[in-house]
Structure formats: C-alpha cells, structure tokens
Write an enzyme that holds these catalytic residues in place. Sequence first.
Site, short mmCIF file in Angstrom:
data_model
loop_
_atom_site.label_atom_id
_atom_site.label_comp_id
_atom_site.label_asym_id
_atom_site.label_seq_id
_atom_site.Cartn_x
_atom_site.Cartn_y
_atom_site.Cartn_z
N LYS A 132 13.35 10.26 4.44
CA LYS A 132 13.00 9.58 3.18
C LYS A 132 11.53 9.20 3.19
CE LYS A 132 13.87 5.03 2.72
NZ LYS A 132 12.70 4.22 2.31
N ASN A 133 11.07 8.58 4.27
CA ASN A 133 9.71 8.03 4.29
C ASN A 133 8.64 9.10 4.47
OD1 ASN A 133 10.84 5.62 3.78
ND2 ASN A 133 10.59 4.80 5.85
N CYS B 105 9.40 -7.97 -2.17
CA CYS B 105 10.74 -7.38 -2.09
C CYS B 105 11.51 -8.25 -1.09
CB CYS B 105 10.69 -5.92 -1.65
SG CYS B 105 10.35 -5.74 0.10
N PRO C 235 1.86 -7.02 0.51
CA PRO C 235 0.62 -6.87 -0.26
C PRO C 235 0.03 -5.47 -0.10
CG PRO C 235 0.22 -8.11 1.73
CD PRO C 235 1.70 -7.89 1.66
N MET C 236 -1.11 -5.25 -0.79
CA MET C 236 -1.76 -3.93 -0.69
C MET C 236 -3.22 -4.05 -0.27
SD MET C 236 -0.26 -1.56 -3.75
CE MET C 236 -1.46 -0.29 -3.33
N LEU D 151 -4.70 -3.78 2.53
CA LEU D 151 -5.21 -2.76 3.47
C LEU D 151 -5.46 -1.43 2.75
CD1 LEU D 151 -2.84 -3.60 6.46
CD2 LEU D 151 -5.24 -4.26 6.20
C1 EPZ Z 1 6.58 1.91 5.46
O1 EPZ Z 1 6.38 0.84 4.55
C2 EPZ Z 1 8.03 2.32 5.30
N1 EPZ Z 1 8.27 2.75 3.93
C3 EPZ Z 1 8.94 1.14 5.63
O2 EPZ Z 1 10.29 1.58 5.57
C4 EPZ Z 1 8.65 0.70 7.07
O3 EPZ Z 1 9.44 -0.43 7.38
C5 EPZ Z 1 7.17 0.35 7.21
O4 EPZ Z 1 6.37 1.49 6.82
C6 EPZ Z 1 6.80 -0.02 8.63
O5 EPZ Z 1 7.11 1.02 9.50
C7 EPZ Z 1 7.87 4.00 3.56
O6 EPZ Z 1 7.31 4.74 4.34
C8 EPZ Z 1 8.16 4.39 2.15
P1 EPZ Z 1 3.26 -1.01 6.20
P2 EPZ Z 1 4.88 0.30 4.27
O7 EPZ Z 1 2.18 -0.84 5.21
O8 EPZ Z 1 3.94 1.44 4.26
C9 EPZ Z 1 1.81 -5.48 5.83
C10 EPZ Z 1 12.52 1.54 4.91
O9 EPZ Z 1 13.43 0.80 5.26
N2 EPZ Z 1 0.80 -4.93 4.93
O10 EPZ Z 1 3.14 -0.36 7.55
O11 EPZ Z 1 4.93 -0.58 3.10
C11 EPZ Z 1 3.20 -5.43 5.22
O12 EPZ Z 1 3.41 -6.55 4.39
C12 EPZ Z 1 11.15 0.98 4.59
O13 EPZ Z 1 12.61 2.80 4.84
C13 EPZ Z 1 -0.25 -5.75 4.50
O14 EPZ Z 1 -0.34 -6.91 4.86
O15 EPZ Z 1 4.65 -0.57 5.59
C14 EPZ Z 1 4.10 -5.41 6.42
O16 EPZ Z 1 4.29 -6.75 6.86
C15 EPZ Z 1 11.14 -0.54 4.62
N3 EPZ Z 1 -1.17 -5.24 3.65
C16 EPZ Z 1 3.29 -4.64 7.45
O17 EPZ Z 1 1.93 -4.65 7.01
C17 EPZ Z 1 -1.12 -3.94 3.20
O18 EPZ Z 1 -2.02 -3.52 2.43
C18 EPZ Z 1 3.73 -3.19 7.59
O19 EPZ Z 1 3.53 -2.59 6.34
C19 EPZ Z 1 -0.06 -3.13 3.64
C20 EPZ Z 1 0.89 -3.64 4.51
#
Ligand code: EPZ
Length: 422
Positions: free
Chosen positions: A22-23, A118, A124-125, A127
Amino acid sequence: MDSILVTGNGPLNGQIPIAGAKNACLTLMPATLLSEEPLTLTNAPRLSDIKTMTALLRSLGAEVSSLQDGQVIAMSSHSLTSQTADYDIVRKMRASNLVLGPLLARFGQAVVSLPGGCAIGARPMDLHVEGLEALGAEIELKDGYLHAKAPGGLKGAVHEMRFASVGATENIVMAATLAKGTTVLKNAAREPEIVDLVECLRKMGAQISGEGSSTIEIQGVDRLHGATHQVVTDRIELGTYMLAPAICGGEVELLGGRMALVESFAAKLDAAGVSVTETQNGLKVARKNGRVQAVDVVTEPFPGFPTDLQAQMMALMCTAEGTSVLEERIFENRFMHAPELVRMGANIEVHGGTATVTGVETLKGAPVMATDLRASVSLILAGLAAEGETTVSRVYHLDRGYEHVVRKLEGVGAKIERIKGE
Ligand code: EPZ
C-alpha cells in the site's frame, strides 16, 4: 458499518499470499504526475486507500484505469486540468500530500490541503515544506491549504532533513527529479517503499543514487518518460500475517515474503521464540516451542522495528510469557488498540509513549472497536487466539490496508467472517 466476527479456533496452517505494498503504491501513483507519458503499475493491492488516490488523481485531470481486478493501474497525466488537491480528499488520506512534489516539479505550482490530524497524531508537513523550499519553492499556508509555486522551476540543492520522514523524502525526491542541477538529500528515510519509488523513477528516466541509504543524490533531468513497474511486496501485511501462526500456533507460509523486507521484525520474533525461515516461495513462520516469550520493542525508522507493526506485536505480547515494554517513538498517539485489548483480558499499562504488557495465558473474546488501520488488525490477531467470539467493529479502517483479510485467514483455518452492517 461492517464488522468482523472472529472465533478462536486453534493453530493455523497453510499459505497466505502477500499483496503489493500500500505505502509503495501510494507514492508510485502520484509519480505519474511527473510525466506526460503513461505509467502502469502491476501487483497493485486492492484497497480503499488506492481508490482514494485514484479519485484524487482523477480530480486533477489524470486518467487512471484499474485493470485485472485492480491489480494493474494504468495512468496518464498527459492533460491535467487542475493542480489543487482538495481538503475533502486529503483529509481522508494523508498520503494525498504526495502530489505536492510532483505537481510543483512538472507545473511549477500546486495547492494542497493540509491533511489535518488523524487518529495516530498531528502529522504536520513542516519537513515536506522545508525540503521543497530548499529546492527553491515558495510555499505559504492559506485557509488550510499549502500554496506552492516555483515560477522559474526548482533548483537542485543540498538539504538535510531534521527527521527521516518517509513522506517528505518521497515528495522531495520526486520534485528533485525535474529540478535544474543536483540535489543531495541527507537523513533521508530508508524504507523499502522509497527504494521501490526510486526504481520506478529510474525506469522513467530519472538519475538517482543512494536509495535505501540516508543520503540520496538526484541529478535533475528535463523530462521523464513512461514506464511499467511492479509494486514491491507489502512488508507490513507480511509482518502482520507472520504474527498469525505466532499467536495461534501452527505453521504458515507467507507467499512473496522476503527476509530483507522484515529483518528487524523477524529478529524480534526469533527472540520471542518464533522461527522465520526463507523458502522458495516466501517466508515460513512457526513457534519454536510452546508459548512465546515477552520481548521489548522500540519503533524506529527503517531498518528499525516498524511503527506499523507495533499494534500487531502488542497483540502477540498480550499472550506471551513475561512482561514486554513497547516504546512508540514515531507517532505520539499510537496505543489506541491497548484499551480494546484490555477488554479482551490483556494486562497493559500505557504511560505516554510506553506500553507495558504482562502476558496472560489466554485472552477472552469480546466486542471491540477498530480505531485506526493497524489497530484494527491487531484486534483480529488477538481474536484469532482468544477463547470465544470477538467482534471487531468499524472495519472500514481495515479495508484501507488489508485486501481480502477474511479470505486470507480462512485459507489457513481461521474461523472468521464479515458481518454486513446497516
Ligand atoms: C508513512 O507515513 C506511512 N504512510 C505510515 O504508514 C508510516 O507509519 C510512516 O510513514 C512511518 O513509517 C505512507 O507511506 C502512506 P513520516 P508518513 O513522515 O510519511 C512526523 C500505515 O499504517 N512528521 O515518516 O506520514 C510525523 O508526525 C501508515 O500504513 C513531522 O513532524 O510518516 C510522525 O510523527 C500510518 N513533519 C513522524 O514524523 C513532517 O513534515 C513520521 O512521519 C512529516 C512527518
């Protein structure tokens, strides 16, 4: 809303086919926006999140066809009509934000709604924004939307991320493929889904190296061409079903599984007394002898223990011998499955980002509620091992990430059925 009824039914034996990731699919699909030529994905999973991404790409004017019962996705973004990703789609699925980098790179502009929080965290976004601004984008937040533009096109840069964010890595890498000059992305995420994205981008003509390491280098090119790409196996579905024989007993072969996708997870299972062996067709999993042993877990970016398998591992630890401490370091609120497992007789104490689980001999079936995608399947796993019946409600969460879960578990002897809701 549908629910799933699970009845504890002893050991499981047989084979479970593992679908495409999926991811990976959710970042490969937006990659079509980078080229006016067709991009076709094979081995795509049949999931509601894929339908959501399809709707989003169509809302931008892309052509997206689902073929062969959804396993092939043929896309073309030759003539887009919009560069705006609306809140009503983005709020349903955070991964919608992965159209930001490609739209910016191809059209020099994008308007993408902030996803909003969620169940598992604020998400947040910042990064993503920092990385794209490093490439010369001008991004401002207005009315809950990120308004991004790069009138003169993006320019390569050296950028180090404060945290190895998966989504931010994907957005920045996709944007950098069409930037002028070289981009070096440091502290990049190393997940297999990113390696899969880079392999697809390379087939499209991108010049990228270092994927799977913390430093990814991208030489921008003028344009990308079409390609056909097979989606990598889903390591989270794989890990989830590896836990089925671990929690129930028996022996199950996960077809398509590869040890490289679940190295740290398999090591943890081995320490808990569960054997994982590579076969010609995948991975074979069985308990080594009797009850599993409690082990401690800390979730980390790949190659560490995946946060997306924490809830499922907690279900196993609920029935283990001893006490397990699970530390969730990636998301701020990812223990919502714990109170539901306690309803089944589990002994769990949650303090902030740490859950302490003292194993019990047997769990008792009970009505429980799914709160998020991975929590929902941890309740199914617990129900497989529990005495009596467990009804998991709100299984729309499950449909986001697990195709044919009833059929796959029935196939190895589970007593499980989907109950149609009103
Ligand atoms: C991806 O989410 C996955 N989703 C998530 O899977 C997975 O849990 C996550 O990576 C971590 O491995 C997809 O790939 C579609 P991150 P993503 O950016 O990209 C913080 C599932 O169950 N953060 O690595 O959103 C964020 O809040 C889903 O399939 C910031 O602070 O994860 C989190 O605490 C759930 N600022 C941490 O980093 C940002 O700009 C990890 O987020 C981006 C993220």
